[in-house]
Design a protein around this motif. Structure first.
Motif, PDB file in Angstrom:
ATOM      1  N   GLU A  66       1.315 -42.895  21.207  1.00 26.21           N
ATOM      2  CA  GLU A  66       1.798 -42.288  19.969  1.00 26.21           C
ATOM      3  C   GLU A  66       1.882 -40.767  20.112  1.00 26.21           C
ATOM      4  OE1 GLU A  66       0.195 -45.179  16.466  1.00 26.21           O
ATOM      5  OE2 GLU A  66      -1.249 -43.762  17.287  1.00 26.21           O
ATOM      6  N   GLN A  67       2.794 -40.192  19.382  1.00 26.52           N
ATOM      7  CA  GLN A  67       2.826 -38.732  19.267  1.00 26.52           C
ATOM      8  C   GLN A  67       1.984 -38.378  18.053  1.00 26.52           C
ATOM      9  OE1 GLN A  67       6.627 -36.941  18.423  1.00 26.52           O
ATOM     10  NE2 GLN A  67       5.854 -34.902  18.793  1.00 26.52           N
ATOM     11  N   ASP A  83      -1.135 -37.006  11.885  1.00 30.65           N
ATOM     12  CA  ASP A  83       0.035 -37.858  11.694  1.00 30.65           C
ATOM     13  C   ASP A  83       0.420 -38.449  13.040  1.00 30.65           C
ATOM     14  OD1 ASP A  83       0.269 -37.395   8.975  1.00 30.65           O
ATOM     15  OD2 ASP A  83       1.715 -35.770   9.193  1.00 30.65           O
ATOM     16  N   THR A 108       2.956 -40.969  15.142  1.00 31.82           N
ATOM     17  CA  THR A 108       4.245 -41.640  15.151  1.00 31.82           C
ATOM     18  C   THR A 108       4.263 -42.651  16.295  1.00 31.82           C
ATOM     19  OG1 THR A 108       5.296 -39.623  14.351  1.00 31.82           O
ATOM     20  CG2 THR A 108       6.734 -41.286  15.290  1.00 31.82           C
ATOM     21  N   PRO A 109       4.530 -43.927  16.006  1.00 32.10           N
ATOM     22  CA  PRO A 109       4.591 -44.931  17.075  1.00 32.10           C
ATOM     23  C   PRO A 109       5.700 -44.607  18.067  1.00 32.10           C
ATOM     24  CG  PRO A 109       4.549 -45.970  14.895  1.00 32.10           C
ATOM     25  CD  PRO A 109       4.756 -44.508  14.689  1.00 32.10           C
ATOM     26  N   GLY A 121       9.111 -45.813  17.216  1.00 25.96           N
ATOM     27  CA  GLY A 121       9.619 -45.386  15.912  1.00 25.96           C
ATOM     28  C   GLY A 121       8.921 -46.135  14.797  1.00 25.96           C
ATOM     29  N   ALA A 173       7.112 -46.130  10.744  1.00 26.96           N
ATOM     30  CA  ALA A 173       6.360 -45.333   9.779  1.00 26.96           C
ATOM     31  C   ALA A 173       5.261 -44.515  10.458  1.00 26.96           C
ATOM     32  CB  ALA A 173       5.751 -46.250   8.729  1.00 26.96           C
ATOM     33  N   ILE A 174       5.066 -43.335   9.940  1.00 26.06           N
ATOM     34  CA  ILE A 174       3.982 -42.460  10.405  1.00 26.06           C
ATOM     35  C   ILE A 174       2.668 -42.960   9.812  1.00 26.06           C
ATOM     36  CG2 ILE A 174       3.022 -40.132  10.206  1.00 26.06           C
ATOM     37  CD1 ILE A 174       5.893 -39.089  10.250  1.00 26.06           C
ATOM     38  N   HIS A 175       1.637 -42.981  10.645  1.00 27.78           N
ATOM     39  CA  HIS A 175       0.293 -43.344  10.194  1.00 27.78           C
ATOM     40  C   HIS A 175      -0.494 -42.053  10.006  1.00 27.78           C
ATOM     41  CE1 HIS A 175      -3.466 -45.502   9.812  1.00 27.78           C
ATOM     42  NE2 HIS A 175      -3.979 -44.722  10.741  1.00 27.78           N
ATOM     43  N   ARG A 176      -1.000 -41.816   8.797  1.00 32.35           N
ATOM     44  CA  ARG A 176      -1.724 -40.575   8.499  1.00 32.35           C
ATOM     45  C   ARG A 176      -3.206 -40.852   8.315  1.00 32.35           C
ATOM     46  NH1 ARG A 176       0.256 -35.987   4.435  1.00 32.35           N
ATOM     47  NH2 ARG A 176       1.246 -35.409   6.394  1.00 32.35           N
TER      48      ARG A 176
END
Length: 90
Positions: free
Chosen positions: A2-3, A26, A28-29, A32, A34-37
């Motif tokens: 992830e980034q 945050d 990012t998979p 692509g 949804a962002i996980h926060r």
């Protein structure tokens, strides 16, 4: 894979020598989506090198050296941390 982006905010209270630290991560998979926060908030109490040494001694440790970083640089003005080397008193 992830980034991850990290945002940090800190609020210092000189009267109590504490820092309220909020960190936002945050992620990012890689494929692509949804962002996980993740949000983390901590209250940290700042201690100086002398207070750290006194606390260690009160806990039964014999302080051998206090340095300013992990490369064993002598502690002095501008040091970002205090690293304490101690051993347990038998």
């Amino acid at each position: 894979g992830e980034q991850v982006i990290k945002l940090v905010s800190a609020r210092h209270d000189a009267a109590t020598a504490t820092v309220d630290l909020t960190q936002i991560f945050d992620a990012t998979p890689p494929q692509g989506g949804a962002i996980h926060r993740v949000v983390r908030t901590d209250c940290l109490r700042l201690v100086g090198a002398r207070e750290l040494q006194l606390l260690a001694e009160a806990a039964g440790l014999a302080v051998e050296e206090v340095v300013g970083d992990y490369q064993m640089t002598p502690i002095g003005p501008g040091a970002e941390r205090a690293v304490l080397l101690a051993r347990l008193v038998q």
